[in-house]
Motif scaffolding. Structure first.
Motif, PDB file in Angstrom:
ATOM      1  N   GLY A 230      46.343   4.292  41.225  1.00  0.00           N
ATOM      2  CA  GLY A 230      46.222   5.719  40.956  1.00  0.00           C
ATOM      3  C   GLY A 230      47.404   6.528  41.454  1.00  0.00           C
ATOM      4  N   VAL A 231      47.807   6.297  42.703  1.00  0.00           N
ATOM      5  CA  VAL A 231      48.883   7.107  43.275  1.00  0.00           C
ATOM      6  C   VAL A 231      50.231   6.769  42.649  1.00  0.00           C
ATOM      7  N   LEU A 232      50.443   5.512  42.262  1.00  0.00           N
ATOM      8  CA  LEU A 232      51.724   5.140  41.667  1.00  0.00           C
ATOM      9  C   LEU A 232      51.920   5.806  40.308  1.00  0.00           C
ATOM     10  N   GLU A 233      50.864   5.851  39.503  1.00  0.00           N
ATOM     11  CA  GLU A 233      50.986   6.539  38.213  1.00  0.00           C
ATOM     12  C   GLU A 233      51.270   8.024  38.423  1.00  0.00           C
ATOM     13  N   LYS A 234      50.531   8.644  39.337  1.00  0.00           N
ATOM     14  CA  LYS A 234      50.665  10.087  39.560  1.00  0.00           C
ATOM     15  C   LYS A 234      52.055  10.452  40.068  1.00  0.00           C
ATOM     16  N   VAL A 235      52.572   9.697  41.042  1.00  0.00           N
ATOM     17  CA  VAL A 235      53.876  10.041  41.609  1.00  0.00           C
ATOM     18  C   VAL A 235      54.987   9.770  40.598  1.00  0.00           C
ATOM     19  N   ALA A 236      54.829   8.738  39.775  1.00  0.00           N
ATOM     20  CA  ALA A 236      55.834   8.464  38.746  1.00  0.00           C
ATOM     21  C   ALA A 236      55.917   9.618  37.750  1.00  0.00           C
ATOM     22  N   ARG A 237      54.784  10.106  37.313  1.00  0.00           N
ATOM     23  CA  ARG A 237      54.773  11.227  36.363  1.00  0.00           C
ATOM     24  C   ARG A 237      55.357  12.488  36.998  1.00  0.00           C
ATOM     25  N   SER A 238      55.073  12.704  38.268  1.00  0.00           N
ATOM     26  CA  SER A 238      55.593  13.872  38.959  1.00  0.00           C
ATOM     27  C   SER A 238      57.116  13.818  39.070  1.00  0.00           C
ATOM     28  N   VAL A 239      57.655  12.642  39.388  1.00  0.00           N
ATOM     29  CA  VAL A 239      59.104  12.488  39.502  1.00  0.00           C
ATOM     30  C   VAL A 239      59.771  12.645  38.136  1.00  0.00           C
ATOM     31  N   LEU A 240      59.161  12.116  37.094  1.00  0.00           N
ATOM     32  CA  LEU A 240      59.690  12.303  35.741  1.00  0.00           C
ATOM     33  C   LEU A 240      59.750  13.792  35.380  1.00  0.00           C
ATOM     34  N   GLU A 241      58.694  14.517  35.726  1.00  0.00           N
ATOM     35  CA  GLU A 241      58.664  15.962  35.435  1.00  0.00           C
ATOM     36  C   GLU A 241      59.774  16.694  36.192  1.00  0.00           C
ATOM     37  N   LYS A 242      59.966  16.329  37.461  1.00  0.00           N
ATOM     38  CA  LYS A 242      61.036  16.955  38.247  1.00  0.00           C
ATOM     39  C   LYS A 242      62.404  16.728  37.616  1.00  0.00           C
ATOM     40  N   ALA A 243      62.593  15.530  37.062  1.00  0.00           N
ATOM     41  CA  ALA A 243      63.888  15.157  36.491  1.00  0.00           C
ATOM     42  C   ALA A 243      64.055  15.617  35.053  1.00  0.00           C
ATOM     43  N   GLY A 244      62.984  16.158  34.474  1.00  0.00           N
ATOM     44  CA  GLY A 244      63.053  16.557  33.071  1.00  0.00           C
ATOM     45  C   GLY A 244      63.120  15.381  32.128  1.00  0.00           C
ATOM     46  N   ARG A 245      62.500  14.279  32.518  1.00  0.00           N
ATOM     47  CA  ARG A 245      62.497  13.063  31.706  1.00  0.00           C
ATOM     48  C   ARG A 245      61.053  12.706  31.323  1.00  0.00           C
ATOM     49  N   SER A 246      60.921  11.712  30.434  1.00  0.00           N
ATOM     50  CA  SER A 246      59.600  11.232  30.033  1.00  0.00           C
ATOM     51  C   SER A 246      59.522   9.723  30.214  1.00  0.00           C
ATOM     52  N   GLU A 247      58.321   9.170  30.028  1.00  0.00           N
ATOM     53  CA  GLU A 247      58.143   7.724  30.192  1.00  0.00           C
ATOM     54  C   GLU A 247      59.099   6.924  29.316  1.00  0.00           C
ATOM     55  N   SER A 248      59.355   7.433  28.094  1.00  0.00           N
ATOM     56  CA  SER A 248      60.207   6.703  27.159  1.00  0.00           C
ATOM     57  C   SER A 248      61.656   6.629  27.614  1.00  0.00           C
ATOM     58  N   ASP A 249      62.031   7.459  28.599  1.00  0.00           N
ATOM     59  CA  ASP A 249      63.403   7.426  29.112  1.00  0.00           C
ATOM     60  C   ASP A 249      63.625   6.321  30.135  1.00  0.00           C
ATOM     61  N   ILE A 250      62.531   5.724  30.645  1.00  0.00           N
ATOM     62  CA  ILE A 250      62.663   4.685  31.664  1.00  0.00           C
ATOM     63  C   ILE A 250      63.061   3.363  30.999  1.00  0.00           C
ATOM     64  N   ASP A 251      64.196   2.832  31.408  1.00  0.00           N
ATOM     65  CA  ASP A 251      64.622   1.529  30.896  1.00  0.00           C
ATOM     66  C   ASP A 251      64.006   0.383  31.685  1.00  0.00           C
ATOM     67  N   TRP A 252      63.840   0.591  33.006  1.00  0.00           N
ATOM     68  CA  TRP A 252      63.303  -0.464  33.860  1.00  0.00           C
ATOM     69  C   TRP A 252      62.408   0.148  34.938  1.00  0.00           C
ATOM     70  N   LEU A 253      61.289  -0.518  35.181  1.00  0.00           N
ATOM     71  CA  LEU A 253      60.369  -0.118  36.242  1.00  0.00           C
ATOM     72  C   LEU A 253      60.413  -1.178  37.338  1.00  0.00           C
ATOM     73  N   ILE A 254      60.731  -0.740  38.570  1.00  0.00           N
ATOM     74  CA  ILE A 254      60.723  -1.648  39.722  1.00  0.00           C
ATOM     75  C   ILE A 254      59.715  -1.117  40.736  1.00  0.00           C
ATOM     76  N   PRO A 255      58.480  -1.571  40.634  1.00  0.00           N
ATOM     77  CA  PRO A 255      57.488  -1.188  41.638  1.00  0.00           C
ATOM     78  C   PRO A 255      57.583  -2.102  42.851  1.00  0.00           C
ATOM     79  N   HIS A 256      56.988  -1.692  43.940  1.00  0.00           N
ATOM     80  CA  HIS A 256      56.843  -2.581  45.095  1.00  0.00           C
ATOM     81  C   HIS A 256      56.169  -3.864  44.640  1.00  0.00           C
ATOM     82  N   GLN A 257      56.739  -4.989  45.038  1.00  0.00           N
ATOM     83  CA  GLN A 257      56.269  -6.295  44.567  1.00  0.00           C
ATOM     84  C   GLN A 257      55.131  -6.793  45.458  1.00  0.00           C
ATOM     85  N   ALA A 258      53.939  -6.262  45.222  1.00  0.00           N
ATOM     86  CA  ALA A 258      52.789  -6.616  46.055  1.00  0.00           C
ATOM     87  C   ALA A 258      51.837  -7.552  45.338  1.00  0.00           C
ATOM     88  N   ASN A 259      51.533  -7.228  44.110  1.00  0.00           N
ATOM     89  CA  ASN A 259      50.488  -7.937  43.373  1.00  0.00           C
ATOM     90  C   ASN A 259      50.757  -7.699  41.890  1.00  0.00           C
TER      91      ASN A 259
END
Length: 329
Positions: A230-259
């Motif tokens: 839940g928190v990872l989706e929310k913070v990602a969307r918030s950072v995209l909004e701050k940057a004026g970008r959208s999900e389609s602008d992300i070329d690569w996603l590197i999340p913490h490698q937990a599971n």
């Protein structure tokens, strides 16, 4: 009259280091079986996606692993150690109570005088450290920063608890950040919620020469899973909004490698194809603050991430802490 240019921070080079001792799931299952604890390769893979991890030798510290990772990042950046004016090490497994692992790394690099300190935000540590370094470069307080995540989690694992000891590994990753007129780090955001300290912690301390409390890692896996997605989706969307970008602008996603399930769940919520998800958890396990820079370096050196790509970094960990950084590489 000279007009000052806007000041940004860009990643100039990446580096990483893994201990030589690669421990497979079968190796770990054999070790646990000696204490009558049952697990298997298939059981671990099904729940986590992990096939192997690396454990440091008994005399190897976080700063020892940080050194080769840092030297590799410096070489990739074309930067000499004496050009660095800020060192931040993210770690929850420091060499000692004090001084900081960053100061010990500074000495091993043969440099002196620049600011050096640790950041402790567990698995979100590298995102926290990168955000602090970005702010210091933008403010003019630093020009070239070395940001490292280094962990020796094998030292704090309870090998009688198969639900946690199979998850973690050791390693270090590093980046060199430099001031630039061209935006690199586009936006970032950090959060914490201390109400959830008990779901992932190592509640021990040293007092009077003795260990008080429980010095090994404890985790409520289901609670962590629920919060993390839940928190990872929310913070990602918030950072995209701050940057004026959208999900389609992300070329690569590197999340913490937990599971792998948490990672894939986050990618799906961001409507990202899974082939744009950088995955190293299968070979590294969860290396806490080292996991994101390890994965970043692997993707850069493996030819996936190239100049001009937009990358989302996300971390979530004990505290409960979480955060994200969006950057143009």
């Amino acid at each position: 009259m000279t007009t000052a240019f806007p000041r940004y921070a860009r990643i100039l080079g990446t580096g990483s280091h893994l201990p030589a001792n690669r421990v497979t799931n079968s190796d770990l299952a054999e070790r646990l079986a000696r204490d009558g604890i049952e697990t298997s390769h298939d059981w671990i893979v099904e729940r986590t996606g992990i096939h192997a991890r690396h454990f440091a030798a008994p005399d190897v510290t976080a700063s020892d692993m940080a050194l080769p990772a840092s030297l590799a990042a410096l070489e990739a950046a074309g930067v000499r150690p004496d050009e660095i004016d800020l060192i931040i090490v993210a770690t929850s497994t420091p060499d000692m109570i004090f001084p900081s692992t960053a100061c010990l790394l500074q000495r091993k690099l043969g440099i002196h005088g620049c600011a050096a300190f640790d950041v402790q935000a567990v698995c979100s540590g590298f995102v926290y450290a990168l955000t602090v370094a970005d702010a210091m470069i933008k403010s003019g307080a630093a020009t070239k920063a070395l940001v490292v995540g280094s962990e020796v989690f094998s030292r704090i694992l309870d090998f009688k608890d198969r639900t946690t000891c199979v998850l973690f590994g050791d390693g270090a990753g590093a980046v060199v950040l430099g001031a630039s007129e061209t935006p690199g780090i586009l936006a970032s955001e950090l959060h914490a919620d201390g109400r959830h300290v008990d779901i992932l912690c190592t509640p021990g301390t040293v007092s009077g020469g003795e260990v008080l409390g429980h010095p090994l890692l404890k985790m409520d896996g289901q609670a962590v899973f629920k919060l993390a997605v839940g928190v990872l989706e929310k913070v990602a969307r918030s950072v995209l909004e701050k940057a004026g970008r959208s999900e389609s602008d992300i070329d690569w996603l590197i999340p913490h490698q937990a599971n792998i399930r948490i990672m894939q769940g986050t990618a799906k919520k961001l409507k990202m194809p899974l082939d744009k998800l950088i995955v190293t958890v299968d070979e590294h396990g969860n290396t806490s603050a080292a996991s994101i820079p390890l994965a970043l370096d692997a993707a850069v050196r493996g030819g996936k991430i190239k100049a001009g790509d937009t990358v989302m970094l996300e971390g979530v960990g004990g505290g409960f802490t979480w955060g994200a950084v969006l950057l143009d590489f």
